[in-house]
Design a protein around this motif. Structure first.
Motif, PDB file in Angstrom:
ATOM      1  N   ARG A 105       0.952  -1.148   0.186  1.00 18.42           N
ATOM      2  CA  ARG A 105      -0.037   0.036  -0.053  1.00 18.42           C
ATOM      3  C   ARG A 105       0.973   1.294   0.210  1.00 18.42           C
ATOM      4  NH1 ARG A 105      -5.440  -0.709   3.161  1.00 18.42           N
ATOM      5  NH2 ARG A 105      -5.499  -2.837   3.430  1.00 18.42           N
ATOM      6  N   GLY A 110       2.512   1.831  -3.444  1.00 19.43           N
ATOM      7  CA  GLY A 110       1.612   1.692  -4.688  1.00 19.43           C
ATOM      8  C   GLY A 110       2.037   0.562  -5.598  1.00 19.43           C
ATOM      9  N   SER A 130       1.029  -3.127  -7.117  1.00 20.32           N
ATOM     10  CA  SER A 130      -0.148  -3.744  -7.331  1.00 20.32           C
ATOM     11  C   SER A 130       0.214  -5.254  -7.218  1.00 20.32           C
ATOM     12  CB  SER A 130      -0.372  -3.545  -8.967  1.00 20.32           C
ATOM     13  OG  SER A 130       0.579  -4.069  -9.851  1.00 20.32           O
ATOM     14  N   GLY A 187      -1.766  -1.833  -3.554  1.00 17.68           N
ATOM     15  CA  GLY A 187      -1.515  -0.324  -3.571  1.00 17.68           C
ATOM     16  C   GLY A 187      -2.163   0.184  -4.739  1.00 17.68           C
ATOM     17  N   CYS A 188      -2.395  -0.550  -5.847  1.00 23.24           N
ATOM     18  CA  CYS A 188      -3.204  -0.215  -6.982  1.00 23.24           C
ATOM     19  C   CYS A 188      -3.774  -1.199  -7.851  1.00 23.24           C
ATOM     20  CB  CYS A 188      -2.287   0.819  -7.803  1.00 23.24           C
ATOM     21  SG  CYS A 188      -0.831  -0.165  -8.368  1.00 23.24           S
TER      22      CYS A 188
END
Lengths: 192, 192
Positions: free
Chosen positions: A149, A152, A154, A191-192
């Protein structure tokens, strides 16, 4: 004797190299010295899942020395879009300097281990890599995806960086993690 | 697999167990996890000074596990006037709990190593003890006697607690330290 002492005191600097993952029981980032201890313990405990004829003593040694170059270079998160060749060249220069504090024979032994880890061509180095990649994942899975997180990262990025080395070095560990990562994705821990 | 993961995550708590010695390059007390890594490296680097036929892989393993009980008991400075028998009984209960997270065979292996270290009856355990006692001394010698001063530890108290185990486990290391301790005494680095 003094050269050994100088080396071990130089190693104290690894206690100040912080990683991106937090410890589970205090709100601080872990450092590369305590990480080196924990992954040695992870590899040792996972020995029943290592490929046949894996020399676990060798794996432990590979993991105890593999991050020492970070004394000069710092830690780079494995998911970074970094120039990894340049980073590894810097780390090589670092370990040559640091291991060079020791008498020649000992320096050569540690450098050979560091290079074996980096080359990843033995089953011991491959198993060590699997453990090294898995440890921050295990901490993130226990910590609601904290470093994913914060940085960022994924789900796809994590899988792209860890699936190959973990499934090669310790297939049973990848099988375990694949399911846990799918659960974490479902929980929204990336995170994304 | 899950039992191994549970064990390794439980080990994360050792990162929060602080010792009385500060790290050399940041103003904080070191923790028992990073200490465990550093003494494994100390023992390994001191291998040329180990008694003939010492199994260094075994020494490294003894040192990687020897402080795990502190997860439940915390660290007690070796110079304390503590009830050491009671403390060791608590540590035994602690490692039985923590190693017991692992499958039976692995738990038994780690417990046997912990007991070998405590019994100190093999050359490996004696060498490991010498390294364990020497490491905070080496940090203090590099840090103007920081933990000796802070805890009011005299030169005599240090020598009384470390001379026997270090001179037994690694005579060359004691020879080195005896001179360094005499210099430190001359420099006024002890607590009383």
């Amino acid at each position: 004797m003094q050269s050994v002492i100088d080396f071990v005191l130089e190693l104290d600097k690894l206690k100040t190299v912080t990683r991106k993952t937090k410890t589970l029981h205090s709100d601080r980032y872990e450092n590369s010295a305590e990480h080196s201890w924990q992954i040695a313990m992870l590899a040792w405990s996972l020995a029943p899942y290592a490929p046949a004829n894996t020399d676990i003593n060798q794996v432990i040694k590979l993991l105890l020395v593999h991050d020492i170059g970070e004394i000069d270079t710092g830690d780079t998160i494995v998911y970074a879009n970094a120039d990894w060749d340049a980073l590894k060249a810097e780390e090589l220069a670092a370990v040559q300097r640091i291991f060079g504090l020791l008498p020649d024979g000992a320096a050569a032994e540690l450098l050979a281990l560091w290079q074996e880890f980096e080359a990843g061509s033995t089953i011991e180095a491959q198993f060590a890599h699997a453990c090294d990649r898995a440890m921050p994942v295990l901490l993130n899975l226990a910590n609601n995806g904290q470093s994913w997180r914060e940085n960022g990262i994924s789900y796809q990025r994590v899988v792209a960086r860890i699936e190959a080395p973990i499934s090669q070095g310790c297939p049973a560990l990848w099988q375990y993690l694949a399911q846990r990562l799918a659960d974490a994705r479902h929980a929204g821990w990336f995170g994304c």
